[in-house]
Design a protein around this motif. Structure first.
Motif, PDB file in Angstrom:
ATOM      1  N   LYS A  99      -9.578 -13.546 -12.100  1.00  6.64           N
ATOM      2  CA  LYS A  99      -9.825 -12.429 -13.005  1.00  6.64           C
ATOM      3  C   LYS A  99      -8.565 -12.076 -13.952  1.00  6.64           C
ATOM      4  O   LYS A  99      -8.866 -11.981 -15.066  1.00  6.64           O
ATOM      5  N   ARG A 100      -7.475 -12.095 -13.116  1.00 10.06           N
ATOM      6  CA  ARG A 100      -6.277 -11.572 -14.157  1.00 10.06           C
ATOM      7  C   ARG A 100      -5.857 -12.559 -14.996  1.00 10.06           C
ATOM      8  O   ARG A 100      -5.737 -12.459 -16.206  1.00 10.06           O
ATOM      9  N   ARG A 101      -6.035 -13.897 -14.876  1.00 11.28           N
ATOM     10  CA  ARG A 101      -5.784 -15.012 -15.616  1.00 11.28           C
ATOM     11  C   ARG A 101      -6.899 -14.947 -16.744  1.00 11.28           C
ATOM     12  O   ARG A 101      -6.470 -15.114 -17.911  1.00 11.28           O
ATOM     13  N   ILE A 133       8.283  -9.326 -11.591  1.00  9.72           N
ATOM     14  CA  ILE A 133       8.850  -9.617 -10.223  1.00  9.72           C
ATOM     15  C   ILE A 133       7.490  -9.918  -9.268  1.00  9.72           C
ATOM     16  O   ILE A 133       7.449 -11.006  -8.182  1.00  9.72           O
ATOM     17  N   GLU A 134       6.364  -9.377  -9.315  1.00  6.38           N
ATOM     18  CA  GLU A 134       5.375  -9.305  -8.290  1.00  6.38           C
ATOM     19  C   GLU A 134       4.705 -10.475  -8.699  1.00  6.38           C
ATOM     20  O   GLU A 134       4.070 -11.061  -7.840  1.00  6.38           O
ATOM     21  N   SER A 135       4.828 -11.022 -10.057  1.00  4.11           N
ATOM     22  CA  SER A 135       4.028 -12.278 -10.576  1.00  4.11           C
ATOM     23  C   SER A 135       4.843 -13.509 -10.038  1.00  4.11           C
ATOM     24  O   SER A 135       4.234 -14.703 -10.335  1.00  4.11           O
ATOM     25  N   ILE A 143       2.960 -12.090  -5.521  1.00  4.86           N
ATOM     26  CA  ILE A 143       2.191 -10.993  -4.751  1.00  4.86           C
ATOM     27  C   ILE A 143       0.985 -10.948  -5.363  1.00  4.86           C
ATOM     28  O   ILE A 143      -0.196 -10.923  -5.076  1.00  4.86           O
ATOM     29  N   LYS A 144       1.289 -10.595  -6.849  1.00  7.14           N
ATOM     30  CA  LYS A 144      -0.089 -10.697  -7.706  1.00  7.14           C
ATOM     31  C   LYS A 144       0.310 -11.091  -8.926  1.00  7.14           C
ATOM     32  O   LYS A 144       1.397 -10.603  -9.459  1.00  7.14           O
ATOM     33  N   THR A 145      -0.480 -11.931  -9.671  1.00  5.55           N
ATOM     34  CA  THR A 145      -0.019 -12.228 -11.201  1.00  5.55           C
ATOM     35  C   THR A 145      -0.551 -11.039 -12.089  1.00  5.55           C
ATOM     36  O   THR A 145      -1.767 -11.017 -12.302  1.00  5.55           O
ATOM     37  N   HIS A 146       0.410 -10.504 -12.352  1.00  6.30           N
ATOM     38  CA  HIS A 146      -0.101  -9.190 -13.457  1.00  6.30           C
ATOM     39  C   HIS A 146      -0.589  -9.886 -14.570  1.00  6.30           C
ATOM     40  O   HIS A 146      -0.046 -10.861 -15.350  1.00  6.30           O
ATOM     41  N   HIS A 147      -1.722  -9.127 -15.009  1.00  9.83           N
ATOM     42  CA  HIS A 147      -2.466  -9.938 -16.221  1.00  9.83           C
ATOM     43  C   HIS A 147      -1.506 -10.093 -17.624  1.00  9.83           C
ATOM     44  O   HIS A 147      -2.008 -11.194 -18.290  1.00  9.83           O
ATOM     45  N   ASN A 148      -0.769  -9.318 -17.729  1.00 10.11           N
ATOM     46  CA  ASN A 148       0.456  -9.449 -18.979  1.00 10.11           C
ATOM     47  C   ASN A 148       1.376 -10.473 -18.793  1.00 10.11           C
ATOM     48  O   ASN A 148       2.219 -10.622 -19.325  1.00 10.11           O
ATOM     49  N   PRO A 190      -4.442  -0.039 -13.884  1.00 13.49           N
ATOM     50  CA  PRO A 190      -3.740  -1.426 -14.238  1.00 13.49           C
ATOM     51  C   PRO A 190      -4.336  -1.734 -15.667  1.00 13.49           C
ATOM     52  O   PRO A 190      -5.517  -1.539 -16.013  1.00 13.49           O
ATOM     53  N   GLY A 191      -3.543  -2.734 -16.094  1.00 15.79           N
ATOM     54  CA  GLY A 191      -4.030  -3.472 -17.258  1.00 15.79           C
ATOM     55  C   GLY A 191      -5.486  -3.989 -17.092  1.00 15.79           C
ATOM     56  O   GLY A 191      -6.464  -4.100 -18.027  1.00 15.79           O
ATOM     57  N   PRO A 192      -5.513  -4.843 -15.932  1.00 17.54           N
ATOM     58  CA  PRO A 192      -7.099  -5.500 -15.950  1.00 17.54           C
ATOM     59  C   PRO A 192      -8.027  -4.455 -15.739  1.00 17.54           C
ATOM     60  O   PRO A 192      -9.315  -4.760 -15.547  1.00 17.54           O
ATOM     61  N   TRP A 234       0.131  10.163  -6.365  1.00 20.72           N
ATOM     62  CA  TRP A 234       0.947   9.139  -7.612  1.00 20.72           C
ATOM     63  C   TRP A 234      -0.214   8.363  -8.035  1.00 20.72           C
ATOM     64  O   TRP A 234      -0.377   8.279  -9.294  1.00 20.72           O
ATOM     65  N   GLN A 235      -1.089   8.079  -7.342  1.00 17.99           N
ATOM     66  CA  GLN A 235      -2.230   7.230  -7.893  1.00 17.99           C
ATOM     67  C   GLN A 235      -3.494   7.425  -6.855  1.00 17.99           C
ATOM     68  O   GLN A 235      -3.290   7.625  -5.671  1.00 17.99           O
ATOM     69  N   TYR A 236      -4.800   7.678  -7.596  1.00 15.98           N
ATOM     70  CA  TYR A 236      -5.936   7.937  -6.683  1.00 15.98           C
ATOM     71  C   TYR A 236      -7.209   7.487  -7.527  1.00 15.98           C
ATOM     72  O   TYR A 236      -7.388   7.753  -8.784  1.00 15.98           O
ATOM     73  N   ASP A 306      -0.690   1.817   4.060  1.00 14.36           N
ATOM     74  CA  ASP A 306       0.404   1.833   3.040  1.00 14.36           C
ATOM     75  C   ASP A 306       0.682   0.694   2.562  1.00 14.36           C
ATOM     76  O   ASP A 306       0.133  -0.231   3.010  1.00 14.36           O
ATOM     77  N   LYS A 307       1.603   0.733   1.366  1.00 16.24           N
ATOM     78  CA  LYS A 307       2.313  -0.312   0.950  1.00 16.24           C
ATOM     79  C   LYS A 307       3.668  -0.526   1.204  1.00 16.24           C
ATOM     80  O   LYS A 307       4.421   0.317   0.902  1.00 16.24           O
ATOM     81  N   PRO A 308       4.352  -1.518   1.778  1.00 18.72           N
ATOM     82  CA  PRO A 308       3.281  -2.562   2.614  1.00 18.72           C
ATOM     83  C   PRO A 308       2.801  -2.171   3.987  1.00 18.72           C
ATOM     84  O   PRO A 308       3.212  -0.935   4.301  1.00 18.72           O
ATOM     85  N   THR A 311      -1.299  -3.535  -0.829  1.00 17.02           N
ATOM     86  CA  THR A 311      -0.887  -3.394  -2.030  1.00 17.02           C
ATOM     87  C   THR A 311      -1.572  -1.914  -2.523  1.00 17.02           C
ATOM     88  O   THR A 311      -2.591  -1.443  -1.513  1.00 17.02           O
ATOM     89  N   ILE A 312      -1.234  -1.636  -3.459  1.00 14.71           N
ATOM     90  CA  ILE A 312      -1.894  -0.150  -3.960  1.00 14.71           C
ATOM     91  C   ILE A 312      -3.423  -0.401  -4.407  1.00 14.71           C
ATOM     92  O   ILE A 312      -4.264   0.228  -3.777  1.00 14.71           O
ATOM     93  N   GLU A 313      -3.657  -1.353  -5.372  1.00 16.89           N
ATOM     94  CA  GLU A 313      -4.980  -1.812  -5.765  1.00 16.89           C
ATOM     95  C   GLU A 313      -5.361  -2.822  -4.519  1.00 16.89           C
ATOM     96  O   GLU A 313      -4.790  -3.246  -3.747  1.00 16.89           O
ATOM     97  N   TRP A 314      -6.820  -3.156  -4.573  1.00 15.81           N
ATOM     98  CA  TRP A 314      -7.489  -3.582  -3.488  1.00 15.81           C
ATOM     99  C   TRP A 314      -7.347  -5.170  -3.809  1.00 15.81           C
ATOM    100  O   TRP A 314      -7.877  -6.189  -2.963  1.00 15.81           O
TER     101      TRP A 314
HETATM  102  P1  XMP Z   1      -0.101  -2.980  -6.570  1.00 12.55           P
HETATM  103  O1  XMP Z   1      -1.703  -3.068  -6.295  1.00 12.55           O
HETATM  104  O2  XMP Z   1       0.498  -4.399  -6.913  1.00 12.55           O
HETATM  105  O3  XMP Z   1      -0.009  -2.093  -7.745  1.00 12.55           O
HETATM  106  O4  XMP Z   1       0.522  -2.380  -5.276  1.00 12.55           O
HETATM  107  C1  XMP Z   1       1.184  -1.713  -8.034  1.00 12.55           C
HETATM  108  C2  XMP Z   1       1.055  -0.817  -9.466  1.00 12.55           C
HETATM  109  O5  XMP Z   1       0.593  -1.515 -10.555  1.00 12.55           O
HETATM  110  C3  XMP Z   1      -0.674  -1.569 -10.825  1.00 12.55           C
HETATM  111  N1  XMP Z   1      -1.187  -2.910 -11.114  1.00 12.55           N
HETATM  112  C4  XMP Z   1      -1.272  -3.530 -12.473  1.00 12.55           C
HETATM  113  N2  XMP Z   1      -0.681  -3.170 -13.510  1.00 12.55           N
HETATM  114  N3  XMP Z   1      -1.914  -5.127 -14.337  1.00 12.55           N
HETATM  115  C5  XMP Z   1      -1.011  -3.823 -14.581  1.00 12.55           C
HETATM  116  O6  XMP Z   1      -0.700  -3.577 -15.656  1.00 12.55           O
HETATM  117  C6  XMP Z   1      -2.169  -5.419 -13.192  1.00 12.55           C
HETATM  118  O7  XMP Z   1      -2.540  -6.857 -13.148  1.00 12.55           O
HETATM  119  C7  XMP Z   1      -1.881  -4.824 -12.130  1.00 12.55           C
HETATM  120  N4  XMP Z   1      -1.936  -4.882 -10.787  1.00 12.55           N
HETATM  121  C8  XMP Z   1      -1.836  -3.608 -10.107  1.00 12.55           C
HETATM  122  C9  XMP Z   1      -1.282  -0.823  -9.940  1.00 12.55           C
HETATM  123  O8  XMP Z   1      -2.370   0.091 -10.247  1.00 12.55           O
HETATM  124  C10 XMP Z   1      -0.437   0.272  -9.498  1.00 12.55           C
HETATM  125  O9  XMP Z   1       0.176   1.323 -10.229  1.00 12.55           O
END
Ligand code: XMP
Length: 315
Positions: A99-101, A133-135, A143-148, A190-192, A234-236, A306-308, A311-314
């Protein structure tokens, strides 16, 4: 912690060096990209054009809110309606990384069109340190490939300019306050967008349900914060799961969807802990979600991880 005045001076100098003529700026309405866009506007004036993309994956009222927000921040911008393009790119895709790609690529293709129209090859983005860093890359695990970060196709002729690359979230907030960005303590999105809050395939219908569930969580949590019943998380938000469960509406058995609610405290998004929302508040949220989304959503859960390790998002 950064000195925002010194950072701004250096960033303006670097932007002028890295952008010889004109540039477009990816402006999502989040703090990171708004700060990057304002730095670009200060450095380049009319030679920078901020672009806000309506992906069809935004929260309720977000297009109007973002327009007003940019107006208050003094950011000139253009809005592009691209929902059909993004839903087409996501059709049938369930894997979060894919999805992110796809989203990253759809953004880049759109920005290529916008850049061509503005006769430039420079794209300014608000990428911050946790994004790359997470990408992963180098010796780091993904950890996850941020879309940007992961979505820029190898054949793209766009040259990325990332003035906030070395900043962490709390440093961006300091910078945003210095730049006069209003309400810079609001929650990140999040951007996506809602694509990562709809687990499994992303359809306009499921995005609409996730949008409504997110609006209910935001409204109820903000009302409880205003009454002084709970700390401001911080996020909800809410996530629509790919799991089905049995429920009853009236006399009918329904096999519906499940929504999970999440609220966390954090400072830099690298770690997070659960905010213990009261059972009263969670009950109100569950009742509103199941009523307003009846018969589609039959159950609401609360995430207490918690994280870890989560992660915050699912996704
Ligand atoms: P995670 O889920 O990695 O999220 O613990 C950490 C923070 O990053 C946001 N998030 C993203 N922001 N592109 C973004 O711009 C992304 O692909 C993305 N994935 C997660 C998330 O909402 C949280 O604030």
């Amino acid at each position: 912690m950064i000195d925002p005045a010194a950072f701004t001076r250096d960033a303006i100098e670097r932007l002028r060096r890295d952008v010889p003529t004109t540039a477009i700026v990816a402006a999502s309405g989040g703090i990171d990209s708004t700060a990057a866009a304002l730095l670009a506007q200060r450095a380049l004036g009319d030679r920078a054009r901020a672009i806000f993309v309506d992906t069809g994956l935004l929260r309720a009222g977000e297009v109007e809110r973002t327009r007003a927000y940019f107006a208050r921040a003094g950011l000139a911008h253009r809005v592009v309606d691209a929902a059909p393009r993004f839903f087409a790119a996501l059709a049938g895709v369930a894997d979060p990384e894919e999805k992110r790609r796809r989203i990253g690529e759809a953004f880049i293709r759109l920005f290529e069109d916008e850049a061509a129209a503005f006769q430039t090859d420079r794209l300014i983005q608000g990428t911050i340190a946790p994004d790359w860093i997470e990408s992963g890359g180098g010796s780091r695990d993904t950890i996850k490939t941020h879309h940007n970060v992961g979505g820029v196709p190898a054949d793209s002729r766009l040259v990325l300019v990332e003035p906030l690359r070395d900043l962490y979230k709390d440093e961006v907030r300091t910078l945003a306050r210095y730049l006069g960005i209003p309400d810079s303590d609001r929650q990140p999105f999040p951007g996506p967008g809602l694509a990562v809050r709809v687990q499994g395939p992303v359809t306009p219908e499921r995005v609409a349900w996730a949008r409504e569930a997110n609006a209910i969580v935001e409204a109820e949590v903000e009302a409880a914060v205003a009454r002084g019943e709970v700390e401001r998380p911080w996020q909800y938000f809410a996530v629509l799961l790919p799991v089905r469960a049995v429920g009853v509406t009236g006399d009918n058995r329904v096999y519906g969807d499940v929504v999970v609610v999440r609220a966390v405290r954090s400072t830099d998004a690298m770690t997070a802990s659960v905010v213990p929302l009261s059972f009263d508040l969670l009950g109100r949220i569950a009742q509103r979600i199941t009523r307003q989304l009846s018969p589609h959503v039959v159950r609401v859960l609360y995430d207490v991880t918690d994280k870890p390790p989560a992660t915050i998002e699912w996704e």
